[in-house]
Design an enzyme around this catalytic site. Structure first.
Site, short mmCIF file in Angstrom:
data_model
loop_
_atom_site.label_atom_id
_atom_site.label_comp_id
_atom_site.label_asym_id
_atom_site.label_seq_id
_atom_site.Cartn_x
_atom_site.Cartn_y
_atom_site.Cartn_z
CD GLU A 37 -1.84 -5.68 -1.47
OE1 GLU A 37 -1.83 -5.90 -0.04
OE2 GLU A 37 -3.00 -5.64 -2.19
CG HIS A 97 -2.49 -2.16 2.77
ND1 HIS A 97 -3.27 -1.38 3.05
CD2 HIS A 97 -3.11 -2.65 1.50
CE1 HIS A 97 -4.37 -1.11 2.40
NE2 HIS A 97 -4.27 -2.08 1.20
#
Length: 267
Positions: free
Chosen positions: A128, A131
């Site tokens: 994450e 990202h």
């Protein structure tokens, strides 16, 4: 990425060209400004709606000191500011990131914390964080914005080349949605590719792909009970896990098959 990005830029240029042909050169700056505002609104509203929909709350540092310690180390290695860390009860083990580099938010589910070992959870969080580091959320918002703009341009073409009656209005709606869906196929291809990139980055920064591979296996098993999920369709597109079955489902999926991701992580 280069090929698909060029195709999306061509679609956007076509939409601006349509505005130019229909309304003249004076409309072009307004069309460009409007498209920028559209993407900005989608970004802001999407971020707020995603956090609101799962009831995300701050991840307590006193309650989860080890998670925060590992996140601090990952952020230092990735050379990014630590995002706001939040936790939510999603009904299934999952996690997602919203926002951009310098103003990101990572949400992990309580079910994920309960399901995974600490090194597996670290792999998911690293994914994450990747990202956010790679500005993937912003990239997807731009892609979705282009799809919306091209869909609107298609509607105008139908309206201004027809009789402009009620039949043309409904035809414009249908054509606009079909064109937008067609452009979104390319946007979703970018999304699936960025998942592979985030996996590779997580593997690099954690030192091994095995923990994330095991995490994906456990998350996949946990998501078999999808009827318990509190994650809606829009948020599911942001999550670390989400895949379609069958050919059509796969080409409109935001994520590549979990089996392929696991295989790549273990190579």
């Amino acid at each position: 990425m280069a090929v698909v990005g060029a195709i999306l830029f061509a679609f956007y240029s076509l939409a601006v060209g349509v505005a130019y042909l229909m309304f003249g050169a004076s409309i072009v700056p307004i069309a460009i400004l409007g498209s920028v505002l559209l993407v900005g609104v989608q970004y802001k509203v999407g971020k707020y709606a995603a956090l609101k929909s799962v009831g995300a709350e701050d991840l307590s540092e006193s309650q989860y000191p080890e998670i925060h310690r590992r996140i601090d180390e990952l952020c230092a290695d990735m050379d990014i500011d630590k995002p706001d860390m939040k936790v939510a009860s999603m009904g299934v083990p999952n996690a997602f990131a919203v926002g951009r580099k310098g103003a990101g938010v990572v949400v992990i589910s309580t079910e994920l914390i309960q399901t995974l070992e600490m090194d597996e959870l670290e792999g998911v969080v690293a994914h994450e964080l990747a990202h956010i580091k790679n500005r993937d959320v912003v990239t997807m918002m731009i892609g979705q914005g282009i799809a919306s703009i091209v869909g609107i341009a298609a509607q105008f073409i139908v309206l201004f080349t027809g009789d402009n009656d009620i039949a043309d209005f409904f035809l414009a709606m249908i054509v606009g949605n079909l064109v937008q869906f067609f452009v979104m196929i390319f946007v979703l291809a970018i999304s699936r590719y960025r998942e592979y990139v985030a996996d590779a980055d997580a593997k690099q920064y954690t030192g091994s792909g095995e923990p994330l591979a095991r995490a994906l296996e456990k998350i996949q098993a946990g998501n078999q009970h999808a009827q318990k999920s509190k994650v809606d369709e829009d948020v599911a597109a942001l999550c670390i896990f989400g895949e379609g079955k069958g050919f059509l489902a796969k080409i409109v999926s935001t994520h590549p098959p979990a089996e392929k991701r696991i295989q790549r992580l273990r190579e």
